[in-house]
Design an enzyme around this catalytic site. Sequence first.
Site, mmCIF file in Angstrom:
data_model
loop_
_atom_site.group_PDB
_atom_site.id
_atom_site.type_symbol
_atom_site.label_atom_id
_atom_site.label_comp_id
_atom_site.label_asym_id
_atom_site.label_seq_id
_atom_site.Cartn_x
_atom_site.Cartn_y
_atom_site.Cartn_z
ATOM 1 N N LYS A 69 0.472 -11.511 0.337
ATOM 2 C CA LYS A 69 0.207 -10.787 -0.906
ATOM 3 C C LYS A 69 1.460 -10.846 -1.775
ATOM 4 C CE LYS A 69 0.134 -6.247 -1.204
ATOM 5 N NZ LYS A 69 -0.296 -4.820 -1.160
ATOM 6 N N HIS A 88 2.090 4.425 2.331
ATOM 7 C CA HIS A 88 1.194 3.951 3.387
ATOM 8 C C HIS A 88 2.020 3.387 4.541
ATOM 9 C CE1 HIS A 88 2.308 0.326 1.224
ATOM 10 N NE2 HIS A 88 1.928 -0.390 2.280
ATOM 11 N N ASP A 90 1.661 0.051 7.292
ATOM 12 C CA ASP A 90 0.896 -1.191 7.420
ATOM 13 C C ASP A 90 0.046 -1.164 8.683
ATOM 14 O OD1 ASP A 90 2.025 -2.080 5.102
ATOM 15 O OD2 ASP A 90 3.499 -3.388 6.065
ATOM 16 N N HIS A 146 5.977 3.728 3.750
ATOM 17 C CA HIS A 146 6.749 3.202 2.637
ATOM 18 C C HIS A 146 5.898 3.155 1.378
ATOM 19 C CE1 HIS A 146 4.828 -0.151 4.789
ATOM 20 N NE2 HIS A 146 4.771 -0.806 3.627
#
Length: 217
Positions: A69, A88, A90, A146
């Site tokens: 991404k 969020h 990962d 993060h």
Amino acid sequence: MLYLMLRPVESRDMRFWPVQPPSFRSSVDRYSAEAAKVVSCLLRFMAVDMGVEPERLLELFGGQPQTMKVTYYPPCRQAGKVIGLSPHTDACAMTLLLHVNDVQGLQIRRDDGKWLDVEPLDGALTVFVGGVIEILSNGRYRSVEHRAVVHPDKERIAAAMFHQPLQSIMVEPLPELVKKDGGGARYKSVGYAEFMRRFFSAKLDGRKSHLDHFRIY
């Protein structure tokens, strides 16, 4: 944002791969291969650090499913009133993040709840442990929360390489680690598809962390 499936190679849909600049496709192909090598090394090192066989984690990542991404964050004069990417953790196994133009914008949440700026280092990758590794390691490696903020007068570009396990695995603490911990699994077992389903639903319903659902208290 540009989001592409990279590995396994047969999963690539070249209709979505830009043709400009002309070097894009070959550059991404090489970068994908080199990133996979880095992750393989890190997984071996982590396995040894946890006291399991060096290839133990790699067994769960055959073919190393990988996505990329690339995100463009435009400057914003009212940077304090917006967010580039909401907080969020990962869900994948491991993320390699490249600060393409060395503009700071990444922050991690400390245990005291305060946000800490992560200064980009020239030529360095930022490595995030994902939720899959946190569970497999029975909590030895933590998936850090993060977010991304924007700069008032500078644009920022970041490229993240997400590395996933095999779709068929059970996401659960490694038995040998549970044994080392006196038989205490700190997380529930869940199929990877269900793990990802809960990850996306957690983003929608605003829960603090999708990993909370799997922790055994």
